[in-house]
Structure formats: structure tokens, C-alpha cells
Design an enzyme around this catalytic site. Structure first.
Site, short mmCIF file in Angstrom:
data_model
loop_
_atom_site.label_atom_id
_atom_site.label_comp_id
_atom_site.label_asym_id
_atom_site.label_seq_id
_atom_site.Cartn_x
_atom_site.Cartn_y
_atom_site.Cartn_z
N SER A 1 0.79 -1.23 0.00
CA SER A 1 0.00 0.00 0.00
C SER A 1 0.82 1.28 0.00
O SER A 1 0.34 2.32 -0.44
CB SER A 1 -0.94 0.01 1.21
OG SER A 1 -0.21 -0.18 2.41
N ASP B 1 -3.34 7.90 8.15
CA ASP B 1 -4.26 6.95 8.78
C ASP B 1 -3.50 6.18 9.86
O ASP B 1 -2.53 6.70 10.40
CB ASP B 1 -4.92 6.03 7.74
CG ASP B 1 -3.91 5.18 6.97
OD1 ASP B 1 -2.73 5.12 7.37
OD2 ASP B 1 -4.31 4.56 5.96
N HIS C 1 -0.16 4.65 7.31
CA HIS C 1 0.48 5.30 6.17
C HIS C 1 0.78 6.77 6.42
O HIS C 1 -0.03 7.47 7.03
CB HIS C 1 -0.41 5.16 4.93
CG HIS C 1 -0.81 3.74 4.67
ND1 HIS C 1 -2.05 3.23 5.05
CD2 HIS C 1 -0.14 2.72 4.09
CE1 HIS C 1 -2.12 1.96 4.70
NE2 HIS C 1 -0.97 1.62 4.12
#
Length: 376
Positions: free
Chosen positions: A47, A340, A343
Site C-alpha cells: 500500500s 491513517d 500510512h
């Protein structure tokens, strides 16, 4: 309103014209080694470097195609796990690539769109095939490489008009970015610790051996310029705040350090294992740790809490990582280290990309930086 819309349309047309003119320039210039500019990037990982592949996975909970993700990105939510641009976008700008790297899973990523590279990364995936089981459907690193080999590589060769003999010269004009490994610890080893009968050291050795084999496969397919992104300080992420009593969780940070040491060993061994390759290690661990320990020196105010409202572990499908769809968000994103539960914000990505591209400190990039790699 009509004038504004007209200007926006003209801007989009100009951007497309620039992109396609660059593609035609590549075809005209050829792959004979007559210029040193990087043509594009092929991106693999999770991600931290995913730019929208998981948008197309029906049974995955690891998605970022909704607000507040992308709140500061020019096109809004795109599947990037941050508020704006990720490291790949920023490195692309520094390398003066004319277009954003398209995600492999987008059905429109074909033909001339692949000339400047393709992003294969998938949020929640890892080096190991079973990493990501908590998120449902993900694209493992092995599958990402197969996608490159069987679909994208033939398409790139066709677009550039290269034959097998010219393939290696053409491949030298591309960077292969690898950003993976953290999920193999957070959402595999530590999440299933009772199922593993191996030490952290043994697990890490197996992990880096697997990654080394995957890099060698890319090498056999023609890859010559590699950028390896190290794991962040996992134990300092906001998703673990409830478990953190005083500082970061050291066992998780130790896992990251062990893995990153393994990446350095891969680079050192590449001189004999992949003799015509050049590899760069971007030590994101050190860069992010320095920000967390000295936030004010970099213009940050909060190094512990997420900017967005995250879905807690106690709720259905909550993982303590993802932003709540349409949830609350901090006003000053540039003041936060984390967007978040896991990240970083775009501002942190800028710090990482800038140092990756131009730092002369071997504690941040090893053995050279990305700009120097581009000139080889």
C-alpha cells in the site's frame, strides 16, 4: 463556470498532448543508448506504493478509493493510501516523467499507456503469498511479477518496437521500484504468532531469501536498475497506539531493522548475483524515525496520531489502519506524520522522495541515490 470548465478541459488536453508527444519522442530516439534519461518505472509492493490496483478487487477490504483519502490529490480519491501524492508520484516528478504511472488493474492500462511504466503494487500484500489474508483479496508479489512478465513486458516491447537482442538496452531506461515487507510482519508473522514455530531471525531470513529470488527473476527478465524501499518503524505506527505504553513497540521495530539489514545484504551480494545490475536502498526507516523523534525540526506537530478518523479494531471489518469512509479529518495535514493508522501523509512522502533522489548520506540512501542511479 463555463470559462473555468473550458480552461480545465484545455489543461487536460495539453497534459495528454505532452504525454503522447513524449511517447513519440521515445520511439524516434530509439533504444541504442544515445540518451541517459529514465523512460519510466515499474512498481511492485504494497500500500505504500499502490496507486489504485486494489480499486479493482471486489473482495478486498484494503482500499483507499474514497474520501478522505486523496483529499489533497489533484484527481481526488484514486486508491493511494494517503491524502495526496505517494512516493512513486513524487519520484516520477523528480525523474521528469511526463505521466503518472498507471495501475496495472485498470483495464485502460495498455497500448501506449505502458510506455512510461506500470504500477503493480497491491495494498495489504507482501512478499509471501499468504500475507494479506486478513484483507481478503490482494495481489501477491509473485503475482505482480507474473503480471509484469506475461502481460506488460510483451506490451512494452511491442510499443517500443524492440526485439530480444535490444531488450536489455531498453530495460536499462526503466527503474524497478520495490516497496514491500512490512505487511509480512504486521499482518502475517505477528498476527499469527501462535502458528509460527520459527524465530524472528529465521522468519526474516526466509523473507529476504524469497525477495532475493524475486529480484533475480526480474533481472532475468531484463531489469537492471532497482530501488528497494526499506520498511518503516512499524512499532511507531498509530494503529498500535493502544499497545504502546511508553514509546514505540521495540520488537516490531527490531523486525524492521532485521529486514532492512537483509536488504543491504541483497544489494552487496548483487555484485556477484546480478553482475550488470545497480541497486539502491532507500532507508525509509531512518528517514521516518528522524521525523518521529524530531517532528518540530521538520515542521510537524503530531507524530503519534492519525490525521483521519480510523475504523477501530473493535468494529466490524475494522483494522485500526483504514480511514473511516467520509469520517473526520484534521485540517492541517502537513502537521501530521501519519494520515491513517499506518500510512504517512504526503508531506512525509515528500521528505522520503527528496532524500531518496538527492541525499548523499549513506544512512539514508545506499550506496548511491536515485538521481545517480538514473545516470548509470
Amino acid at each position: 463556470m463555463a470559462k473555468k470548465a473550458g480552461k480545465g478541459f484545455i489543461l487536460v488536453c495539453l497534459q495528454l498532448l505532452l504525454c503522447f508527444s513524449q511517447i513519440n519522442w521515445i520511439r524516434a530516439k530509439g533504444e541504442d543508448g544515445s540518451d541517459d534519461e529514465i523512460k519510466g518505472m515499474f512498481v511492485f509492493g504494497s500500500s505504500l506504493v499502490d496507486n489504485g490496483n486494489n480499486n479493482y478487487l471486489e473482495n478486498s477490504t484494503a482500499k483507499a478509493d474514497f474520501l478522505p483519502y486523496g483529499i489533497d490529490f489533484p484527481k481526488g480519491p484514486s486508491g493511494r493510501f494517503t491524502n495526496g501524492k505517494n512516493v512513486i508520484d513524487l519520484l516520477g516528478e523528480m525523474l521528469k516523467l511526463p505521466c503518472l504511472i498507471p495501475p496495472f488493474s485498470d483495464p485502460s492500462t495498455k497500448g501506449s499507456k505502458v510506455v512510461h511504466g506500470v504500477n503493480f503494487a497491491s495494498g495489504a500484500s507482501g512478499i509471501l503469498d499468504d500475507t494479506g489474508f486478513l484483507a481478503g483479496q490482494v495481489i501477491s508479489l509473485n503475482q505482480q511479477i507474473r503480471n509484469f512478465e506475461t502481460v506488460t513486458l510483451p506490451e512494452v516491447k511491442n510499443q517500443l518496437g524492440v526485439n530480444r537482442r535490444e531488450n536489455r538496452k531498453a530495460a536499462k531506461k526503466y527503474m524497478f521500484i520495490m516497496g514491500t515487507g512490512g505487511n509480512d510482519y504486521l499482518f502475517n508473522y505477528f498476527a499469527r504468532k501462535g502458528e509460527y514455530n520459527v524465530s524472528l531471525e529465521t522468519f526474516t531470513a526466509n523473507l529476504t531469501t524469497s525477495l532475493s529470488l524475486q529480484l533475480k527473476k526480474l533481472y532475468r527478465l531484463g531489469a537492471r536498475k532497482f530501488v528497494l524501499m526499506s520498511i518503516y518503524p512499524l512499532g511507531c505506527s498509530p494503529m498500535l497506539n493502544a499497545m504502546r505504553k511508553d514509546g514505540c513497540i521495540e520488537v516490531m521495530n527490531q523486525a524492521a531493522i532485521l529486514f532492512n539489514d537483509g536488504l543491504k545484504s541483497i544489494i552487496d551480494a548483487a555484485k556477484s548475483d546480478m553482475p550488470t545490475s545497480n541497486l539502491v536502498l532507500v532507508n525509509s526507516y531512518n528517514i521516518v524515525t528522524d521525523i518521529i523523534q524530531n517532528p518540530s525540526s521538520k515542521g510537524f506537530k503530531d507524530a503519534n496520531n492519525p490525521c483521519c478518523e480510523v475504523v477501530p479494531l473493535t468494529q466490524l471489518a475494522g483494522n485500526g489502519v483504514s480511514c473511516k469512509k467520509g469520517g473526520r479529518i484534521c485540517m492541517d495535514r502537513s502537521a501530521h506524520v501519519f494520515f491513517d493508522g499506518l500510512h504517512p501523509t504526503e508531506k512525509v512522502n515528500v521528505e522520503i522522495a527528496t532524500k531518496a533522489f538527492s541525499s548523499d548520506l549513506k544512512t539514508e540512501v545506499y550506496p548511491i541515490n536515485v538521481n545517480q542511479l538514473a545516470q548509470l
